[in-house]
Design a protein around this motif. Structure first.
Motif, short mmCIF file in Angstrom:
data_model
loop_
_atom_site.label_atom_id
_atom_site.label_comp_id
_atom_site.label_asym_id
_atom_site.label_seq_id
_atom_site.Cartn_x
_atom_site.Cartn_y
_atom_site.Cartn_z
N ILE A 91 0.75 -1.20 -0.25
CA ILE A 91 -0.11 0.00 -0.01
C ILE A 91 0.98 1.17 0.15
CG2 ILE A 91 -1.68 1.23 1.29
CD1 ILE A 91 -2.67 -1.36 2.53
N ALA A 92 0.79 2.13 -1.03
CA ALA A 92 1.58 3.11 -1.00
C ALA A 92 0.60 4.41 -1.01
CB ALA A 92 2.34 3.50 -2.50
N ILE A 93 0.61 5.22 0.25
CA ILE A 93 -0.27 6.20 0.22
C ILE A 93 0.30 7.54 -0.10
CG2 ILE A 93 -1.70 7.55 2.17
CD1 ILE A 93 -1.56 5.10 4.03
N GLY A 109 3.18 7.51 2.74
CA GLY A 109 4.07 6.47 3.25
C GLY A 109 3.74 5.12 2.39
N VAL A 110 4.60 4.18 2.70
CA VAL A 110 4.39 2.98 1.87
C VAL A 110 4.54 1.68 2.89
CG1 VAL A 110 5.50 1.37 0.29
CG2 VAL A 110 5.62 3.68 -0.16
N LEU A 111 3.63 0.76 2.77
CA LEU A 111 3.62 -0.39 3.65
C LEU A 111 3.30 -1.56 2.82
CD1 LEU A 111 0.63 1.04 5.95
CD2 LEU A 111 3.10 1.11 6.57
N SER A 112 4.25 -2.54 3.20
CA SER A 112 4.36 -4.00 2.69
C SER A 112 3.12 -4.82 3.78
CB SER A 112 5.69 -4.69 2.58
OG SER A 112 6.10 -5.16 3.79
N ARG A 137 -0.57 -8.36 8.27
CA ARG A 137 0.22 -7.54 9.07
C ARG A 137 0.89 -6.46 8.35
NH1 ARG A 137 3.23 -11.63 13.07
NH2 ARG A 137 3.60 -12.41 10.88
N PRO A 138 0.87 -5.10 8.43
CA PRO A 138 1.51 -4.06 7.86
C PRO A 138 3.07 -3.86 8.37
CG PRO A 138 -0.01 -3.13 9.02
CD PRO A 138 -0.05 -4.55 9.14
N ASN A 139 3.83 -3.70 7.51
CA ASN A 139 5.27 -3.41 7.71
C ASN A 139 5.79 -2.03 7.07
OD1 ASN A 139 6.22 -5.70 9.68
ND2 ASN A 139 5.25 -6.70 7.81
N GLY A 140 6.27 -1.16 7.60
CA GLY A 140 6.76 0.20 6.91
C GLY A 140 6.47 1.39 7.76
N THR A 141 6.59 2.51 7.22
CA THR A 141 6.36 3.86 7.88
C THR A 141 5.69 4.73 7.30
OG1 THR A 141 8.62 3.76 8.53
CG2 THR A 141 7.88 5.73 8.81
N LEU A 142 4.67 5.43 7.94
CA LEU A 142 3.74 6.46 7.51
C LEU A 142 4.21 7.75 8.26
CD1 LEU A 142 0.13 4.96 7.79
CD2 LEU A 142 1.72 5.13 5.85
N SER A 173 6.53 10.34 12.49
CA SER A 173 6.85 8.91 11.67
C SER A 173 6.27 7.94 12.61
CB SER A 173 8.24 8.82 11.33
OG SER A 173 8.61 9.84 10.37
N LEU A 174 5.10 7.23 12.18
CA LEU A 174 4.81 5.87 12.62
C LEU A 174 5.25 4.74 11.91
CD1 LEU A 174 0.94 6.94 13.10
CD2 LEU A 174 2.60 7.07 14.59
N ARG A 175 5.93 3.84 12.74
CA ARG A 175 6.68 2.79 12.09
C ARG A 175 5.78 1.59 12.59
NH1 ARG A 175 10.89 -0.43 14.29
NH2 ARG A 175 10.96 1.22 15.75
N MET A 176 5.65 0.70 11.57
CA MET A 176 4.94 -0.35 11.78
C MET A 176 5.57 -1.77 11.45
SD MET A 176 0.91 0.50 10.12
CE MET A 176 0.35 1.93 10.40
N THR A 177 5.71 -2.48 12.59
CA THR A 177 6.56 -3.79 12.41
C THR A 177 6.14 -4.59 13.54
OG1 THR A 177 8.82 -4.87 12.02
CG2 THR A 177 8.69 -3.00 13.78
#
Length: 338
Positions: free
Chosen positions: A234-236, A252-255, A261-266, A314-318
């Motif tokens: 997902i590329a916002i 931002g971009v999430l894989s 489960r998303p991984n990446g940074t918004l 920056s919100l990091r998802m992992t």
């Protein structure tokens, strides 16, 4: 003169034959779709099916339409539904909905009222019924739950999607999604809950999003008959909410892994973040402990910036969590379509 008349008659007969064959094929496709849905365990019924529009259109009208998927708990009912197309562009279809529809979800049933709701759909030339481009517009929207008070309304809604070229080197399908809504009014009961003093505007002026989404397989008839495609990336490009003095923007971009489960940074930009956090907490969009963690982290960041009422964070998802710097502030959403 006789030759010209003969040619005209021959062309008219040929076109009449084409329209009859095309209308019969359209009728058969609709009937077959409902029969296939029923064979897959769906509840799929309609009262009557008519195809009109000779000589330049194929206009199919279904009455008393009812669809329900027991597996997902989703359902839809309407007094009629129309599929309109020009006979010389059969892959471009216009869908028209009635002013009132019924929508079922696993959580509640809803009545959807609109002043006008229609969609333009351009399909690939194949039996897979794969949309290349869809544009849905609606005006005067009200969504009312049946089990409780509190309708959501909007002055207008525009939702558009276009399938882009398949992602090179993978089997994924990429879609460009756009959303724009104006004057979205949350339920009155919710407004009382989140804003007893009446300081928050009744309507959200603007809600928009511009997003690229990769799915593991294309969206086509199999998405309804078999399984929903799942997002893999997902590329916002931009997502914004404007609500009085408050605003929230993200990019931002999430894989997305196989478990959703998303991984990446918004990168999130917030104006009047403290007020927005209070609204989210009172509306119960955030659990109290999660909201408290967010407030501590955001207060620390605000103290390091020039304008304490506006933030860029920056919100990091992992690992199934959302992080602000070294602090986990809550669980990440599970992005799995049912």
């Amino acid at each position: 003169m006789r030759i010209v008349l003969a040619i005209a008659i021959a062309l008219a007969m040929a076109w009449s034959g084409y329209w009859f064959i095309g209308s019969s094929a359209l009728r058969s496709e609709v009937v077959d779709w409902f029969e296939t849905a029923r064979s897959e365990g769906w509840m799929a019924e309609y009262g009557d099916l008519s195809v009109r529009g000779f000589p330049s259109r194929f206009d199919a009208t279904l009455t008393d339409v009812s669809l329900a998927d027991p597996k997902s708990g989703l359902g839809w009912q309407a007094p009629f539904f129309q599929l309109l197309t020009l006979s010389y562009t059969p892959n471009h279809v216009i869908g028209v909905w009635p002013h009132r529809q019924q929508v079922q979800t696993p959580h509640d049933s809803y009545t959807l009222d609109t002043g006008d709701m229609r969609a333009s759909v351009i399909l690939d030339a194949s039996t897979a019924i794969s949309p290349r481009r869809i544009t849905l517009t609606a005006k005067g929207i009200t969504l009312s739950p049946e089990s409780r008070e509190g309708a959501v309304s909007a002055a207008s809604l525009r939702l558009a999607t276009q399938r882009l070229e398949d992602v090179v080197g993978t089997e994924n399908a990429r879609y460009h999604l756009g959303l724009a809504a104006k004057d979205v009014a949350p339920p009155a009961s919710l407004m009382v809950q989140i804003d007893e003093a009446g300081t928050v505007p009744r309507v959200i002026e603007t809600l928009m999003a511009d997003v690229l989404v990769d799915f593991d397989v294309p969206w086509d008839r199999r998405a309804v008959e078999e399984a929903r495609p799942q997002p893999t990336r997902i590329a916002i490009k931009n997502a914004d909410i404007e609500w009085g003095t408050m605003s929230l923007g993200a990019s931002g971009v999430l894989s997305v892994d196989l478990g959703g489960r998303p991984n990446g940074t918004l990168t999130v930009k917030v104006r009047h973040w403290h007020q927005l956090l209070e609204v989210a907490t009172r509306a119960k969009w955030l659990e109290p402990d999660v909201a408290a963690t967010f407030e501590k982290a955001l207060s620390a960041l605000a103290g390091m910036q020039d304008n304490a009422r506006s933030l860029e964070v920056s919100l990091r998802m992992t690992g199934g969590l959302i992080w602000i710097g070294p602090l986990p502030v809550g669980p990440a959403p599970v992005l799995h379509l049912r």
